[in-house]
Design a protein around this motif. Structure first.
Motif, PDB file in Angstrom:
ATOM      1  N   ILE A  90       0.366 -16.901  -7.200  1.00 41.21           N
ATOM      2  CA  ILE A  90       1.126 -18.162  -7.280  1.00 41.21           C
ATOM      3  C   ILE A  90       0.396 -19.172  -8.168  1.00 41.21           C
ATOM      4  N   LEU A  91      -0.897 -19.310  -7.953  1.00 37.79           N
ATOM      5  CA  LEU A  91      -1.696 -20.241  -8.772  1.00 37.79           C
ATOM      6  C   LEU A  91      -1.709 -19.804 -10.234  1.00 37.79           C
ATOM      7  N   LYS A 119      -3.862 -10.202   5.525  1.00 42.07           N
ATOM      8  CA  LYS A 119      -4.540 -11.407   5.027  1.00 42.07           C
ATOM      9  C   LYS A 119      -4.992 -11.231   3.577  1.00 42.07           C
ATOM     10  N   MET A 134       4.169 -10.615  -7.813  1.00 45.58           N
ATOM     11  CA  MET A 134       4.456 -11.461  -6.654  1.00 45.58           C
ATOM     12  C   MET A 134       5.528 -10.832  -5.773  1.00 45.58           C
ATOM     13  N   GLY A 184      -2.159 -11.615   1.368  1.00 44.20           N
ATOM     14  CA  GLY A 184      -1.797 -13.033   1.343  1.00 44.20           C
ATOM     15  C   GLY A 184      -2.659 -13.821   0.371  1.00 44.20           C
ATOM     16  N   VAL A 185      -3.948 -13.532   0.355  1.00 44.07           N
ATOM     17  CA  VAL A 185      -4.857 -14.198  -0.587  1.00 44.07           C
ATOM     18  C   VAL A 185      -4.491 -13.799  -2.021  1.00 44.07           C
ATOM     19  N   CYS A 186      -4.157 -12.532  -2.226  1.00 40.38           N
ATOM     20  CA  CYS A 186      -3.725 -12.084  -3.561  1.00 40.38           C
ATOM     21  C   CYS A 186      -2.438 -12.787  -3.977  1.00 40.38           C
ATOM     22  N   ALA A 187      -1.513 -12.962  -3.032  1.00 40.88           N
ATOM     23  CA  ALA A 187      -0.260 -13.669  -3.333  1.00 40.88           C
ATOM     24  C   ALA A 187      -0.543 -15.121  -3.707  1.00 40.88           C
ATOM     25  N   LEU A 188      -1.452 -15.767  -2.993  1.00 41.58           N
ATOM     26  CA  LEU A 188      -1.821 -17.140  -3.331  1.00 41.58           C
ATOM     27  C   LEU A 188      -2.413 -17.207  -4.737  1.00 41.58           C
ATOM     28  N   ALA A 189      -3.278 -16.256  -5.065  1.00 40.45           N
ATOM     29  CA  ALA A 189      -3.857 -16.218  -6.413  1.00 40.45           C
ATOM     30  C   ALA A 189      -2.769 -16.007  -7.465  1.00 40.45           C
ATOM     31  N   PHE A 209       4.861  -9.829  -1.860  1.00 45.84           N
ATOM     32  CA  PHE A 209       5.639 -10.397  -0.745  1.00 45.84           C
ATOM     33  C   PHE A 209       6.348  -9.312   0.062  1.00 45.84           C
TER      34      PHE A 209
END
Length: 108
Positions: free
Chosen positions: A80-81, A70, A39, A73-78, A43
């Motif tokens: 985080i989840l 983008k 993460m 960003g999707v990888c960061a969201l994954a 970031f």
């Protein structure tokens, strides 16, 4: 006579070999640490790309950088989840702090 570098390597390799994959009461495990640093790297990359592409004129090159931004960003969201899910299924180490620091941590 061993050198300082050799001592560091032996200590480091011993720490890696005895590192827990999952969290325990004393420390975070390897999975938690890998998710944390993944993460952090994502970031940093997202911010660096944003700062770079902000200076670019409109065109194909800027579009490619926006697409990469983008995707990260999707990888960061994954990540985080994944971190949230991992936190729910593993135990959290006992906090080292007390007083106001512990209250602040538990308020989240």
């Amino acid at each position: 006579k061993s050198s300082t570098g050799a001592n560091f390597f032996l200590t480091y390799s011993k720490d890696i070999s005895t590192m827990n994959i999952v969290n325990n009461n004393q420390q975070f495990g390897l999975v938690s640490k890998l998710i944390h640093w993944l993460m952090a790297a994502l970031f940093i990359a997202i911010i660096a790309i944003a700062l770079y592409m902000d200076e670019l004129p409109r065109g194909a090159e800027k579009f490619e950088w926006v697409s990469l931004h983008k995707a990260f960003g999707v990888c960061a969201l994954a990540a985080i989840l994944l971190r949230i899910a991992w936190h729910r299924v593993t135990k959290v180490p006992t906090p080292l702090a007390d007083g106001w620091q512990l209250k602040l941590v538990r308020s989240w």
